[in-house]
Design a protein around this motif. Sequence first.
Motif, mmCIF file in Angstrom:
data_model
loop_
_atom_site.group_PDB
_atom_site.id
_atom_site.type_symbol
_atom_site.label_atom_id
_atom_site.label_comp_id
_atom_site.label_asym_id
_atom_site.label_seq_id
_atom_site.Cartn_x
_atom_site.Cartn_y
_atom_site.Cartn_z
ATOM 1 N N HIS A 1 -5.787 6.439 -2.453
ATOM 2 C CA HIS A 1 -4.492 5.721 -2.201
ATOM 3 C C HIS A 1 -4.175 6.253 -0.792
ATOM 4 C CE1 HIS A 1 -2.466 9.526 -3.905
ATOM 5 N NE2 HIS A 1 -3.150 9.426 -4.884
ATOM 6 N N ALA B 1 0.924 -1.203 -0.021
ATOM 7 C CA ALA B 1 0.278 0.016 -0.027
ATOM 8 C C ALA B 1 0.868 1.447 -0.007
ATOM 9 C CB ALA B 1 -0.693 -0.302 1.089
ATOM 10 N N GLN C 1 -6.356 4.552 1.721
ATOM 11 C CA GLN C 1 -6.213 3.032 1.706
ATOM 12 C C GLN C 1 -4.878 2.608 2.485
ATOM 13 O OE1 GLN C 1 -6.562 1.967 -2.233
ATOM 14 N NE2 GLN C 1 -8.733 2.092 -2.212
ATOM 15 N N CYS C 2 -3.726 3.594 2.216
ATOM 16 C CA CYS C 2 -2.503 3.455 2.709
ATOM 17 C C CYS C 2 -2.607 3.780 4.203
ATOM 18 C CB CYS C 2 -1.621 4.389 1.982
ATOM 19 S SG CYS C 2 0.054 4.248 2.568
ATOM 20 N N CYS D 1 0.827 4.087 -2.853
ATOM 21 C CA CYS D 1 0.805 5.390 -2.467
ATOM 22 C C CYS D 1 1.642 6.197 -3.020
ATOM 23 C CB CYS D 1 0.676 5.502 -0.971
ATOM 24 S SG CYS D 1 -0.291 7.074 -0.594
#
Lengths: 109, 109, 109, 109
Positions: free
Chosen positions: B89, B19, B92-93, B23
């Motif tokens: 992103h 991730a 999610q990271c 990112c």
Amino acid sequence: MTSEKYSTCIDACNACADACDHCSVACLGEPGVANLGRCIRLDMDCAALCRLAAGFMSRDSEHASSICRACAELCDACAQECEKHDHDHCRQCAQACRDCAAACRDMAA
Amino acid sequence: MTSEKYSTCIDACNACADACDHCSVACLGEPGVANLGRCIRLDMDCAALCRLAAGFMSRDSEHASSICRACAELCDACAQECEKHDHDHCRQCAQACRDCAAACRDMAA
Amino acid sequence: MTSEKYSTCIDACNACADACDHCSVACLGEPGVANLGRCIRLDMDCAALCRLAAGFMSRDSEHASSICRACAELCDACAQECEKHDHDHCRQCAQACRDCAAACRDMAA
Amino acid sequence: MTSEKYSTCIDACNACADACDHCSVACLGEPGVANLGRCIRLDMDCAALCRLAAGFMSRDSEHASSICRACAELCDACAQECEKHDHDHCRQCAQACRDCAAACRDMAA
């Protein structure tokens, strides 16, 4: 996520790196360690290259395919060596290497 | 497998590394990249340390706990920075970093 | 170059990583490899962490000091183990680890 | 030391990794960072592969030549991109990449 196209191969690389790292130290604890030198060395190389490949794919690198081709070759070599040994960790590592080699070849194609 | 006790944390570290790597390059493609420098830098650090931690655990290293403690701190810092940004992103990271920090703390305890 | 302030420590980390990597495979070729398991394992950990630390410093990471503190501890452990063994590669590795631990402590101070 | 035959190339790989890591974060601090995305991405890839190559050579890996060939190609790509930019860190990085590519080709030959 742009890394979705790689997700199968990333997972295979991470699993293979973990199996190789595990196999290397498990080999060091075997009574027959003197005959496992090449296995341990290929485990070390393969773990490192699989982690590198996972990173290249997660970054959607323009060099991901070329790294995956190199990774597939090393995985094959490591699997071949592991398959010579009867230990559970060697068999599991060989399987992870075969899976990873296949995923890397699919990805690079 | 001796690495079974680590498997949740290894998976969290691998997922977080992927991730963060994703990112970092997604940030580089954003129009507001000029404001994402610290996010990208923490992504780079966090991806590298998570991959290292996965390796230490897979090798059942005597230093795995100490590396996981360092990893938890860096994951927290990366999550905090990512949470400042609205990109998918980054979100999610941040989540992957929070999960990894928790798993690393459990492991090191 | 912002990495100049780190250059002594980066060089020590790179030299230590190379010495540890070399020592690990040299140990695998020794007749007494069965007694060198912990040495090889610490070599693997130390090589990986030293390379990570060099990267953190080259990127002027805000977490460079904390990584260097962890690196100094691992270098000490690796040096202590290597000093138990008479092989040239172990002695050279122990010295590289001692030098790296000192450089990392200076850097983190 | 069996790694002596590699020492020039190991040094070049370590120097290139450090230069690429440094260039990546220096680019992130430039006003024109929006045009430096590919440079930063290649820096990240090249730093990681150079550190891997140094490890393979330090371990006298049977796959060292094949990794060094891949490393030479990536160093060339990174140098070519860095040469498009006028920043000191890009010029220094390009030179380190050219030197490393040459050393890797000599080693693999």
